[in-house]
Design a protein around this motif. Structure first.
Motif, PDB file in Angstrom:
ATOM      1  N   THR A   1      21.697 -32.722  -2.976  1.00 26.65           N
ATOM      2  CA  THR A   1      22.715 -31.935  -2.285  1.00 26.65           C
ATOM      3  C   THR A   1      23.573 -32.823  -1.395  1.00 26.65           C
ATOM      4  O   THR A   1      24.798 -32.645  -1.308  1.00 26.65           O
ATOM      5  CB  THR A   1      22.048 -30.818  -1.451  1.00 26.65           C
TER       6      THR A   1
ATOM      7  N   GLN B   1      24.634 -23.117  -4.296  1.00 24.53           N
ATOM      8  CA  GLN B   1      23.333 -22.602  -4.714  1.00 24.53           C
ATOM      9  C   GLN B   1      23.123 -21.180  -4.183  1.00 24.53           C
ATOM     10  O   GLN B   1      22.556 -20.331  -4.848  1.00 24.53           O
ATOM     11  CB  GLN B   1      22.250 -23.535  -4.165  1.00 24.53           C
TER      12      GLN B   1
ATOM     13  N   ASP C   1      25.575 -26.956  -7.484  1.00 27.15           N
ATOM     14  CA  ASP C   1      24.308 -27.203  -6.808  1.00 27.15           C
ATOM     15  C   ASP C   1      23.274 -26.184  -7.271  1.00 27.15           C
ATOM     16  O   ASP C   1      23.242 -25.064  -6.792  1.00 27.15           O
ATOM     17  CB  ASP C   1      24.481 -27.128  -5.296  1.00 27.15           C
ATOM     18  N   GLU C   2      22.461 -26.603  -8.218  1.00 20.41           N
ATOM     19  CA  GLU C   2      21.417 -25.741  -8.781  1.00 20.41           C
ATOM     20  C   GLU C   2      21.922 -24.323  -9.023  1.00 20.41           C
ATOM     21  O   GLU C   2      21.384 -23.359  -8.489  1.00 20.41           O
ATOM     22  CB  GLU C   2      20.206 -25.704  -7.838  1.00 20.41           C
TER      23      GLU C   2
HETATM   24 MG   LIG Z   1      19.566 -29.329  -2.552  1.00 22.38          MG
END
Ligand SMILES: [Mg+2]
Ligand SMILES: Nc1ncnc2c1ncn2[C@@H]1O[C@H](COP(=O)(O)OP(=O)(O)OP(=O)(O)O)[C@@H](O)[C@H]1O
Lengths: 350, 285
Positions: A43, A82, A158-159
């Motif tokens: 991140t 995310q 991000d994910e």
């Molecule tokens: Mg992360």
């Protein structure tokens, strides 16, 4: 023309170094995945690229322009959070259009792009709702749409799929990849799911403790991991210490290992006399062979359907094998062998 | 809901709401009735529009209404406008932020009258401010700042006193916005002002309205600041009302009192409505 060039990037938080000496280039239209365990700095790197953090050292270029100190609102990047981070007070339509309005894209073009995006992400029926009236998967797609509609030079994820169920994850994954390819977007995608990384990426960058372990296409990463961390993190591997005793012919190395004398066929020159080597559980053949053969005693068996996991003991050490033969049971002794090219040379032992 | 349910709900609410309604209702009723000639403390009580009629003919009355609205509106506006940046600044804790927050809220603890006295001391003809401005060479001679005709002194005092209250309301609201949401707006190209206008303000609109309305109502009815630091050529509604009362003209005082209530009520409704219109482009929900 959006390339990303990261040069000797370093990020420190006080005394803690979150990223160290990161240098990597991403080509235009390339899909690069950042893979690594929790807390390795994924991140952080994404926030550096999008501009929410300023590095303590090093430079970032986007489209050959140094943007190291450019604030996020002026970078040609879009980040897919995310946590979705949808604007709770705006309708789905207004959420998706937010960036276009900010960029003063005119009304008819905005409408067109919104229609396309809503169609692609199956959100047509949701446009007048508020975010909290949507399911998790729908919110995820709104977050994707809000970033993708910008057609940014660089798109960062991000994910993005971590909150979706397995089935939805597969379909959204395909969707992301398709939109990215259609629009030739340069993409950096963070995940800690190795199968996702292998399935989606042009290249995978494995991070560990703030440093790059390896950057390579998925096939290379799997077939020729360069460190024991990568070997173990991607697909799992049996890792052993070995002493290099000589080069029997060009590119063929004689090794002394805990499971006997072995040879490895490799383009790589061993990094030192004492190195780590690895072999994949699925690379083992259950036949005798003049080289690299050994006898293993089966200690445990786990039937997995299309294959069977065997836990074996070789000279007092435990290893894993994968076989398509379901008829082998604990207590049996089996003869095994490994192709010299399947014995992979890794880093030196410190 | 059926009628029966309504009655149940009303019955359940009656003890609490009823009491409040009776208390407020009595005051309003008294004021309205008195402004129409009833409840005379001296002489006959009889219904009459006479007091309204005469009042509406007085220039000073309109001046007073305008002046009070002006003080109320700008006090509320300045307090909230100052409190917002501070609330955003104090959103994330940092070294010393607790102390800064406490110092900023200190005016809440200082009685208004005391503050007003300190203030006129500071701005008086031979006060610290005049001396300081001359010392740095900004002014050649002392200026007369006390009781300025535009009521700037009152606005300063009102803002000083009410800003902490707005800050108190807004801090909580601003803190409840997640970092990711603000970062997302920024990532999509929203600069500082756009983030405020499109994200922070709409998400904290209820607190903003509450702060605006409560400060407006307080400042519209200002008496103490006006008496000490206000202009001498015009009166606030409260001051006007007290003036009539002191001269024993209860019915006129009641007319001004009813006007004050109406101004507070209508003004705050307009203020709350305008806030919503401006920030949400007319959409009410
Ligand atoms: Mg992360
Ligand atoms: N603002 C900060 N101040 C101090 N340390 C930080 C800060 N942000 C991140 N870190 C530290 O940097 C390291 C990397 O954090 P990062 O969020 O990049 O991890 P990650 O790889 O994204 O992990 P995950 O998979 O759990 O999301 C962590 O050890 C974290 O504690």
């Amino acid at each position: 023309m959006s390339t990303i060039d990261i040069d000797r990037l370093e990020m420190r938080f006080g005394n803690f170094t979150a990223l160290k000496d990161i240098s990597v280039s991403v080509k235009e239209g390339e899909f690069v995945t950042l893979l690594g365990p929790s807390g390795c700095g994924k991140t952080t790197l994404l926030k550096l690229i999008s501009g929410f953090l300023k590095p303590t050292n090093g430079t970032i270029k986007i489209a050959n322009e140094d943007v190291t100190l450019t604030p996020p609102e002026h970078r040609d990047t879009a980040l897919c959070f995310q946590s979705y981070a949808l604007f709770p007070h705006l309708t789905i339509k207004d959420n998706i259009e937010f960036g276009l309005k900010q960029k003063r894209v005119n009304g008819s073009e905005r409408k067109q792009r919104l229609q396309d995006m809503a169609g692609q992400l199956a959100l047509d029926a949701q446009l007048d709702k508020l975010p909290n009236q949507l399911s998790g998967g729908q919110q995820q797609r709104v977050a994707l749409g809000r970033a993708l509609i910008m057609r940014p030079g660089v798109i960062l994820f991000d994910e993005p799929l971590s909150n979706l169920d397995a089935k939805l994850r597969d379909s959204v994954r395909v969707e992301i990849r398709r939109i990215q390819q259609e629009n030739n977007l340069t993409a950096v995608y963070v995940t800690h799911d190795q199968s996702e990384a292998l399935a989606m990426s042009d290249r995978v960058m494995v991070l560990n403790g703030g440093v790059i372990e390896q950057v390579a296409p998925p096939e290379t990463l799997y077939n020729a991991p360069s460190t024991s961390f990568v070997a173990d993190f991607i697909g799992g591997a049996n890792i052993m210490n070995a002493e290099v005793t000589g080069e029997t012919e060009p590119g063929v190395w004689a090794l002394q290992t805990p499971i006997g004398e072995m040879v490895s066929k490799s383009d790589r020159t061993p990094a030192a006399k004492h190195i780590k080597v690895c072999w994949r559980p699925e690379a083992v053949k259950l036949v005798d062979s003049p080289v690299n053969s050994f006898t293993a005693r089966v200690t445990e068996r786990q039937f997995q359907g299309s294959y069977t996991d065997l836990f074996v003991d070789i000279g007092g050490n435990g290893y894993r094998l994968k076989t398509s033969d379901p008829g082998i049971y604990p207590g049996e002794n089996i003869n095994c062998s490994i192709e010299p090219s399947d014995l992979i040379l890794l880093e030196a032992i410190q | 809901m059926t009628a029966k349910k309504w009655i149940t709900v009303l019955a359940l609410l009656a003890p609490g709401v009823g009491l409040i309604a009776v208390m407020i209702g009595t005051v309003i009723y008294m004021a309205v009735a008195q402004s129409l000639g009833y409840y005379s403390l001296m002489g006959e009580s009889e219904f009459s529009f006479e007091f309204w009629d005469k009042m509406l003919g007085r220039k000073a009355y309109y001046k007073s209404v305008r002046f009070s609205i002006y003080i109320g509106f700008f006090s509320a506006l300045f307090s909230v406008a100052l409190a917002y940046p501070l609330a955003i600044w104090l959103r994330k804790p940092f070294n010393g932020s607790l102390l800064i927050g406490a110092v900023l809220k200190a005016p809440l603890l200082v009685p208004g009258l005391v503050a007003a006295f300190l203030f006129i001391n500071v701005i008086s003809y031979n006060g610290i401010l005049n001396q300081f401005m001359q010392w740095i060479g900004f002014w050649d001679a002392p200026h007369r700042l006390q009781n300025d005709r535009n009521g700037y002194g009152i606005l300063v005092l009102q803002t000083w006193k009410n800003m902490p209250f707005a800050l108190l309301l807004l801090t909580g609201a601003v803190q409840s916005i997640s970092d990711d949401v603000l970062d997302a707006a920024r990532d999509l190209g929203a600069g500082t002002m756009a983030r405020f206008r499109k994200i922070i303000a709409p998400l904290t609109i209820s607190s903003m309205q509450a702060a605006l309305v409560i400060i407006f109502i307080g400042a519209v009815a200002d008496f103490s600041f006006q008496v000490i630091a206000g202009p001498t050529n015009r009166q606030s509604l409260a001051q006007f009302m007290v003036f009539f009362k002191d001269s024993g003209r209860w019915h006129d005082a009641a007319v001004v009192g009813v006007t004050l209530m109406a101004v507070a009520l209508i003004g705050s409704a307009l203020l709350a409505f305008a806030t919503r219109i401006i920030l949400k482009g007319g959409r009410i929900k």
